[in-house]
Design an enzyme around this catalytic site. Sequence first.
Site, PDB file in Angstrom:
ATOM      1  N   LYS A   1       0.927  -1.205   0.047  1.00 56.36           N
ATOM      2  CA  LYS A   1       0.105  -0.111  -0.030  1.00 56.36           C
ATOM      3  C   LYS A   1       0.840   1.330   0.085  1.00 56.36           C
ATOM      4  O   LYS A   1       0.691   2.120  -0.802  1.00 56.36           O
ATOM      5  CB  LYS A   1      -0.897   0.101   1.128  1.00 56.36           C
ATOM      6  CG  LYS A   1      -1.535   1.368   1.500  1.00 56.36           C
ATOM      7  CD  LYS A   1      -2.534   1.242   2.819  1.00 56.36           C
ATOM      8  CE  LYS A   1      -1.867   1.688   4.103  1.00 56.36           C
ATOM      9  NZ  LYS A   1      -1.391   3.169   4.230  1.00 56.36           N
ATOM     10  N   ASN A   2       1.799   1.212   0.808  1.00 56.58           N
ATOM     11  CA  ASN A   2       2.667   2.578   1.230  1.00 56.58           C
ATOM     12  C   ASN A   2       3.371   2.781   0.049  1.00 56.58           C
ATOM     13  O   ASN A   2       3.968   4.005  -0.094  1.00 56.58           O
ATOM     14  CB  ASN A   2       3.229   2.489   2.325  1.00 56.58           C
ATOM     15  CG  ASN A   2       2.373   2.916   3.694  1.00 56.58           C
ATOM     16  OD1 ASN A   2       1.117   3.057   3.373  1.00 56.58           O
ATOM     17  ND2 ASN A   2       2.922   2.670   4.807  1.00 56.58           N
TER      18      ASN A   2
ATOM     19  N   ARG B   1      -4.689  10.531   4.724  1.00 53.93           N
ATOM     20  CA  ARG B   1      -3.736  11.581   4.954  1.00 53.93           C
ATOM     21  C   ARG B   1      -2.587  11.584   3.695  1.00 53.93           C
ATOM     22  O   ARG B   1      -2.171  12.629   3.292  1.00 53.93           O
ATOM     23  CB  ARG B   1      -2.925  11.309   6.170  1.00 53.93           C
ATOM     24  CG  ARG B   1      -2.526  12.155   6.912  1.00 53.93           C
ATOM     25  CD  ARG B   1      -1.514  11.777   8.166  1.00 53.93           C
ATOM     26  NE  ARG B   1      -0.305  12.004   7.546  1.00 53.93           N
ATOM     27  CZ  ARG B   1       0.450  13.048   7.731  1.00 53.93           C
ATOM     28  NH1 ARG B   1       0.062  14.190   8.404  1.00 53.93           N
ATOM     29  NH2 ARG B   1       1.612  13.331   7.168  1.00 53.93           N
TER      30      ARG B   1
ATOM     31  N   CYS C   1      -5.465   8.462   9.643  1.00 56.33           N
ATOM     32  CA  CYS C   1      -5.385   7.937  11.181  1.00 56.33           C
ATOM     33  C   CYS C   1      -5.119   9.064  12.103  1.00 56.33           C
ATOM     34  O   CYS C   1      -4.152   9.869  12.044  1.00 56.33           O
ATOM     35  CB  CYS C   1      -4.261   6.912  11.120  1.00 56.33           C
ATOM     36  SG  CYS C   1      -4.634   5.337  10.205  1.00 56.33           S
TER      37      CYS C   1
ATOM     38  N   ARG D   1       0.966  14.730  13.581  1.00 62.75           N
ATOM     39  CA  ARG D   1       1.196  14.657  12.099  1.00 62.75           C
ATOM     40  C   ARG D   1       0.985  15.768  11.059  1.00 62.75           C
ATOM     41  O   ARG D   1       0.274  15.777  10.257  1.00 62.75           O
ATOM     42  CB  ARG D   1       0.367  13.420  11.537  1.00 62.75           C
ATOM     43  CG  ARG D   1       0.479  12.107  12.233  1.00 62.75           C
ATOM     44  CD  ARG D   1      -0.139  11.033  11.729  1.00 62.75           C
ATOM     45  NE  ARG D   1       0.456  10.368  10.612  1.00 62.75           N
ATOM     46  CZ  ARG D   1       0.170   9.488   9.809  1.00 62.75           C
ATOM     47  NH1 ARG D   1      -0.972   8.536  10.128  1.00 62.75           N
ATOM     48  NH2 ARG D   1       1.017   8.943   9.083  1.00 62.75           N
ATOM     49  N   PRO D   2       2.044  16.837  11.575  1.00 59.94           N
ATOM     50  CA  PRO D   2       2.079  18.024  10.635  1.00 59.94           C
ATOM     51  C   PRO D   2       2.765  17.526   9.177  1.00 59.94           C
ATOM     52  O   PRO D   2       3.165  16.484   9.022  1.00 59.94           O
ATOM     53  CB  PRO D   2       2.879  18.945  11.303  1.00 59.94           C
ATOM     54  CG  PRO D   2       3.659  17.926  12.333  1.00 59.94           C
ATOM     55  CD  PRO D   2       3.039  16.737  12.576  1.00 59.94           C
TER      56      PRO D   2
ATOM     57  N   ASP E   1       4.805  20.154   7.833  1.00 53.87           N
ATOM     58  CA  ASP E   1       5.626  21.327   7.764  1.00 53.87           C
ATOM     59  C   ASP E   1       6.716  21.054   7.158  1.00 53.87           C
ATOM     60  O   ASP E   1       7.296  22.030   6.171  1.00 53.87           O
ATOM     61  CB  ASP E   1       6.063  21.828   9.246  1.00 53.87           C
ATOM     62  CG  ASP E   1       6.479  21.028  10.015  1.00 53.87           C
ATOM     63  OD1 ASP E   1       6.081  19.664  10.426  1.00 53.87           O
ATOM     64  OD2 ASP E   1       7.848  20.964  10.455  1.00 53.87           O
ATOM     65  N   GLN E   2       7.232  19.842   7.030  1.00 56.09           N
ATOM     66  CA  GLN E   2       8.518  19.554   6.417  1.00 56.09           C
ATOM     67  C   GLN E   2       8.384  19.470   4.699  1.00 56.09           C
ATOM     68  O   GLN E   2       9.231  19.860   3.808  1.00 56.09           O
ATOM     69  CB  GLN E   2       9.119  18.161   6.594  1.00 56.09           C
ATOM     70  CG  GLN E   2       9.404  18.193   8.244  1.00 56.09           C
ATOM     71  CD  GLN E   2      10.645  19.188   8.355  1.00 56.09           C
ATOM     72  OE1 GLN E   2      11.676  18.972   7.987  1.00 56.09           O
ATOM     73  NE2 GLN E   2      10.234  19.862   9.581  1.00 56.09           N
TER      74      GLN E   2
ATOM     75  N   ASP F   1       4.691   0.771  12.403  1.00 52.67           N
ATOM     76  CA  ASP F   1       3.443   0.212  11.860  1.00 52.67           C
ATOM     77  C   ASP F   1       3.275  -1.427  12.420  1.00 52.67           C
ATOM     78  O   ASP F   1       2.281  -1.737  12.023  1.00 52.67           O
ATOM     79  CB  ASP F   1       3.306   0.341  10.309  1.00 52.67           C
ATOM     80  CG  ASP F   1       3.293   1.664   9.872  1.00 52.67           C
ATOM     81  OD1 ASP F   1       2.755   2.466  10.525  1.00 52.67           O
ATOM     82  OD2 ASP F   1       3.313   1.998   8.617  1.00 52.67           O
TER      83      ASP F   1
ATOM     84  N   ARG G   1      -8.722  -0.133   4.945  1.00 54.45           N
ATOM     85  CA  ARG G   1      -7.516   1.002   4.276  1.00 54.45           C
ATOM     86  C   ARG G   1      -6.307   0.178   4.132  1.00 54.45           C
ATOM     87  O   ARG G   1      -5.697   0.538   3.147  1.00 54.45           O
ATOM     88  CB  ARG G   1      -7.545   1.763   5.135  1.00 54.45           C
ATOM     89  CG  ARG G   1      -8.433   2.839   5.503  1.00 54.45           C
ATOM     90  CD  ARG G   1      -8.336   4.141   6.236  1.00 54.45           C
ATOM     91  NE  ARG G   1      -6.975   4.565   5.741  1.00 54.45           N
ATOM     92  CZ  ARG G   1      -5.899   5.217   6.447  1.00 54.45           C
ATOM     93  NH1 ARG G   1      -6.142   5.344   7.750  1.00 54.45           N
ATOM     94  NH2 ARG G   1      -4.967   5.691   5.958  1.00 54.45           N
TER      95      ARG G   1
HETATM   96  C1  UD1 Z   1       4.216   6.968   6.574  1.00 54.07           C
HETATM   97  C2  UD1 Z   1       3.577   5.872   6.322  1.00 54.07           C
HETATM   98  C3  UD1 Z   1       2.958   5.514   7.614  1.00 54.07           C
HETATM   99  C4  UD1 Z   1       4.121   4.885   8.845  1.00 54.07           C
HETATM  100  C5  UD1 Z   1       4.958   6.310   8.783  1.00 54.07           C
HETATM  101  C6  UD1 Z   1       6.262   6.147   9.805  1.00 54.07           C
HETATM  102  C7  UD1 Z   1       2.610   6.077   4.066  1.00 54.07           C
HETATM  103  C8  UD1 Z   1       1.519   6.648   3.120  1.00 54.07           C
HETATM  104  N1  UD1 Z   1       2.499   6.282   5.436  1.00 54.07           N
HETATM  105  O1  UD1 Z   1       3.477   7.954   7.402  1.00 54.07           O
HETATM  106  O2  UD1 Z   1       2.135   4.264   7.561  1.00 54.07           O
HETATM  107  O3  UD1 Z   1       3.508   4.855   9.991  1.00 54.07           O
HETATM  108  O4  UD1 Z   1       5.397   6.639   7.633  1.00 54.07           O
HETATM  109  O5  UD1 Z   1       6.921   5.000   9.110  1.00 54.07           O
HETATM  110  O6  UD1 Z   1       3.745   5.740   3.706  1.00 54.07           O
HETATM  111  N2  UD1 Z   1       6.646  15.055  10.670  1.00 54.07           N
HETATM  112  C9  UD1 Z   1       6.602  16.396  11.006  1.00 54.07           C
HETATM  113  N3  UD1 Z   1       6.567  16.952   9.957  1.00 54.07           N
HETATM  114  C10 UD1 Z   1       6.384  16.594   8.634  1.00 54.07           C
HETATM  115  C11 UD1 Z   1       6.442  15.366   8.405  1.00 54.07           C
HETATM  116  C12 UD1 Z   1       6.438  14.331   9.503  1.00 54.07           C
HETATM  117  O7  UD1 Z   1       6.752  16.607  12.218  1.00 54.07           O
HETATM  118  O8  UD1 Z   1       6.258  17.321   7.910  1.00 54.07           O
HETATM  119  C13 UD1 Z   1       6.665  13.883  11.915  1.00 54.07           C
HETATM  120  C14 UD1 Z   1       5.333  13.142  12.195  1.00 54.07           C
HETATM  121  O9  UD1 Z   1       4.744  13.758  13.243  1.00 54.07           O
HETATM  122  C15 UD1 Z   1       5.968  11.847  12.844  1.00 54.07           C
HETATM  123  C16 UD1 Z   1       7.491  11.491  12.067  1.00 54.07           C
HETATM  124  O10 UD1 Z   1       7.890  12.986  11.465  1.00 54.07           O
HETATM  125  O11 UD1 Z   1       6.503  11.939  14.042  1.00 54.07           O
HETATM  126  C17 UD1 Z   1       7.444  10.806  10.993  1.00 54.07           C
HETATM  127  O12 UD1 Z   1       6.287  10.727  10.132  1.00 54.07           O
HETATM  128  P1  UD1 Z   1       6.333  10.414   8.687  1.00 54.07           P
HETATM  129  O13 UD1 Z   1       7.481   9.751   8.227  1.00 54.07           O
HETATM  130  O14 UD1 Z   1       6.089  11.678   7.862  1.00 54.07           O
HETATM  131  O15 UD1 Z   1       4.974   9.647   8.465  1.00 54.07           O
HETATM  132  P2  UD1 Z   1       4.098   9.641   7.180  1.00 54.07           P
HETATM  133  O16 UD1 Z   1       4.905   9.931   5.672  1.00 54.07           O
HETATM  134  O17 UD1 Z   1       2.876  10.481   7.431  1.00 54.07           O
END
Ligand code: UD1
Length: 419
Positions: free
Chosen positions: A22-23, A91, A115, A120-121, A123-124, A303, A395
Amino acid sequence: MDGIRIRGGKPLAGRVRISGSKNAALPILCATLLSDGESQLRNVPDLRDIGTTAQLLETMGCTVHCAPPVVRVKPNNVTPEAPYELVKQMRASVLVLGPLVARFGRAKVSLPGGCQIGSRPIDQHLKGLEALGATIRTDHGYVLAEAPRLRGAEIVFDMPTVTGTENLMMAAALAKGRTTLVNSAREPEIVELARVLNKMGAKVRGAGTGVIEIEGQDELAPFDHAIIPDRIEAGTYLVAAAAAGGDVLVENVPVEDLETLIAKMRAAGVTLEPDGSGVRVVRFNPLRSVDVTTAPHPGFPTDMQAQFMVLMCLAQGTSQISEAVFENRFMHVPELIRMGASIDIHGHTAHVRQAKRLDGTEVMATDLRASASLVIAGLVAEGETLVRRVYHLDRGYERMEAKLEALGASVAREHHVEG
Ligand code: UD1
């Protein structure tokens, strides 16, 4: 809303085949926006998130043929706007942002839902697009990004973010010049996206390490690609078989992407043997408790945290399970406690003691992986468990009840009307 009723206590036996990831499929579906021809994805899992993404692409004007395991997308008439109704369901819809602004010079994308695991911001993602020259505004819950042409830049992430890295890889593939992503995520799904971008004509190097370089192109070509197997689905069946006991061959497992999980399961006393393209899992011995801390790849996957916790509920001793990637990812714990688990939460760490036994009861799924953990708990529990709100499960797990039934579990889907 559907629920899954499980009669626990039966060991699992036989073979189960793992579906496409999926991812990996989600960003690759979004990468189809980067060229104007028709792209084809194969080995796509038949999941609700895939349907949501197909619907999102269609709403924006793409011609989509969505018949998993094959999905074809032709982005011939695109309005680069992703509405709240679809983005709130998933998301990962934010993955259209990078491709849209890179290819069409503007994008309007609703801020995501998905979820409920921490804040889960994004900003990056936004900081990175700004570094590539986009102007970003937020307005009434939407992100508006504009750039006549993105320019390559060096981007240093504050933390490795999976979808953030993917969004910027896709944007950079059509930017002018070279982009370097530093402290990028190293997940196998990133490596898979790089394979696809390279098929399309981008020059991506370093995927799977903390530094990725992308030579942007003026145009990219459509692609045909078969998606890698889903490491989290594979890990979930390995843990389910170990928890329920028995002898299961999990086929089509990306073993090298699951090394940390496999090492922890072996330390807990589970026998795991590579067998062709799969892994045979057998449990002869009582389980021992082991500690885990989740971390970005190649660390223990967040996960798999909820599912592994069920295994630790059965293990002798006390296990400490720390969640270091997301806040608020212990929502399965109160439900497991209702089933008889002995778990205390101290900050980001759950102390899990061996339960005398787990009892079947009615539980509520709150997010995707939490749902999987409740199903595994139901397989082990005495009596009947009803896991409600399994739309979360749909999902991310293709036909889970059918796959478990084929392994001898007593599992049935039910439809409920919720008041
Ligand atoms: C992806 C996966 C999800 C998995 C997660 C961590 C997909 C579709 N989803 O989610 O299944 O649980 O990786 O392996 O691939 N963060 C920020 N700012 C940002 C982005 C992230 O602060 O702009 C933080 C998040 O809050 C979290 C950490 O970075 O604490 C990692 O999140 P991230 O790797 O971005 O998760 P996803 O890509 O949403």
